[in-house]
Motif scaffolding. Sequence first.
Motif, PDB file in Angstrom:
ATOM      1  N   MET A   1       2.289 -12.401  -3.794  1.00 26.61           N
ATOM      2  CA  MET A   1       2.004 -12.355  -3.255  1.00 26.61           C
ATOM      3  C   MET A   1       0.829 -11.437  -3.078  1.00 26.61           C
ATOM      4  O   MET A   1       0.576 -10.866  -2.525  1.00 26.61           O
TER       5      MET A   1
ATOM      6  N   GLN B   1      -2.255 -12.207  -0.924  1.00 24.54           N
ATOM      7  CA  GLN B   1      -1.817 -11.487   0.700  1.00 24.54           C
ATOM      8  C   GLN B   1      -2.142 -10.172   0.940  1.00 24.54           C
ATOM      9  O   GLN B   1      -2.482 -10.218   1.945  1.00 24.54           O
ATOM     10  N   LEU B   2      -1.708  -8.936  -0.568  1.00 25.90           N
ATOM     11  CA  LEU B   2      -1.215  -7.846  -0.392  1.00 25.90           C
ATOM     12  C   LEU B   2      -2.599  -7.642  -0.503  1.00 25.90           C
ATOM     13  O   LEU B   2      -3.259  -6.615   0.748  1.00 25.90           O
TER      14      LEU B   2
ATOM     15  N   THR C   1      -1.778  -8.534   4.419  1.00 31.09           N
ATOM     16  CA  THR C   1      -0.939  -8.361   4.566  1.00 31.09           C
ATOM     17  C   THR C   1       0.800  -8.082   4.194  1.00 31.09           C
ATOM     18  O   THR C   1       0.401  -7.964   3.021  1.00 31.09           O
TER      19      THR C   1
ATOM     20  N   ALA D   1       4.069 -11.414   2.858  1.00 32.50           N
ATOM     21  CA  ALA D   1       3.633 -11.744   1.469  1.00 32.50           C
ATOM     22  C   ALA D   1       4.880 -12.475   0.972  1.00 32.50           C
ATOM     23  O   ALA D   1       4.638 -13.298   0.606  1.00 32.50           O
TER      24      ALA D   1
ATOM     25  N   ASN E   1      -2.588 -17.362   1.308  1.00 28.40           N
ATOM     26  CA  ASN E   1      -3.806 -16.714   2.127  1.00 28.40           C
ATOM     27  C   ASN E   1      -3.699 -18.274   2.976  1.00 28.40           C
ATOM     28  O   ASN E   1      -5.127 -17.781   4.135  1.00 28.40           O
TER      29      ASN E   1
END
Length: 240
Positions: free
Chosen positions: A122, A125-126, A130, A135, A175
């Motif tokens: 995650m 992505q965070l 996102t 995520a 991603n």
Amino acid sequence: MSTQSTSPREGPPARKPALRLIDVERTYTGAAGPLTILNGANLTIFPGEMVAIVAPSGVGKSTLLHLAGLLERPDGGEVVISGRKTGELSDSELTTIRRLQIGFVYQFHHLLPEFSAVENIMMPQLIRGTSQRVAHQRAMQLLAYMRIQKRAEHRPSELSGGEQQRVAIARAVANAPRLLLADEPTGNLDPSTSGLVFDGLAQIVRASKLAALIATHNHDLAARMDRRITLREGKIVEME
Ligand code: ADP
Ligand code: MG
């Protein structure tokens, strides 16, 4: 009068290479004098293609991956990512391309030890903005692709070497990059674990039409890729 029917843009769009190296040169200057690693290296990789780079240690596989991944700049020639020449770009522009379009996998996983498998996937992505929910969903989907969804809550120290590498691959593609660069990703795994890790990697590459350049010493894995290349006298040559 309409010219639409004779538009040259009709038909399927031409595939744009994900990566092109054009006459790339790289020389290191050390105490023992200059060491030329790449001397007019050319390479084109299209989306969905998996290319193995097979060469003995010290020949320049990592150098090639660093140049393709915009971590190093060539001394000559051009690195083109999805049609974009990168030679004139600033360091921050290169960083942006690297973040958005390129995923890296190394021989040692570099997972964050205090976070679980799903959190590690995650994270990139965070950082990119996102939402938690999206995520998490994507991370679980990638773990499923790698067939380790049951290990989602395990920390790296609670995973086997092969499982750690599968998480690292999932993180590298979290991603949705266009280009995946892997430097001996199964280099410290036994042959059957290497096969499992490679299965997951191949599944993701095929499903997401990623282009992948993978350095490996494992000839069985190299044989399963679309093409095999090696380095000779600073040039890239196709094998077989
Ligand atoms: P491989 O990944 O195929 O083992 P590398 O790309 O890591 O090879 O290295 C190729 C050669 O370049 C080696 O001889 C290495 O010692 C040398 N080299 C790599 N990085 C540097 C550097 N930053 N400075 C000087 N020499 C380097
Ligand atoms: Mg190397």
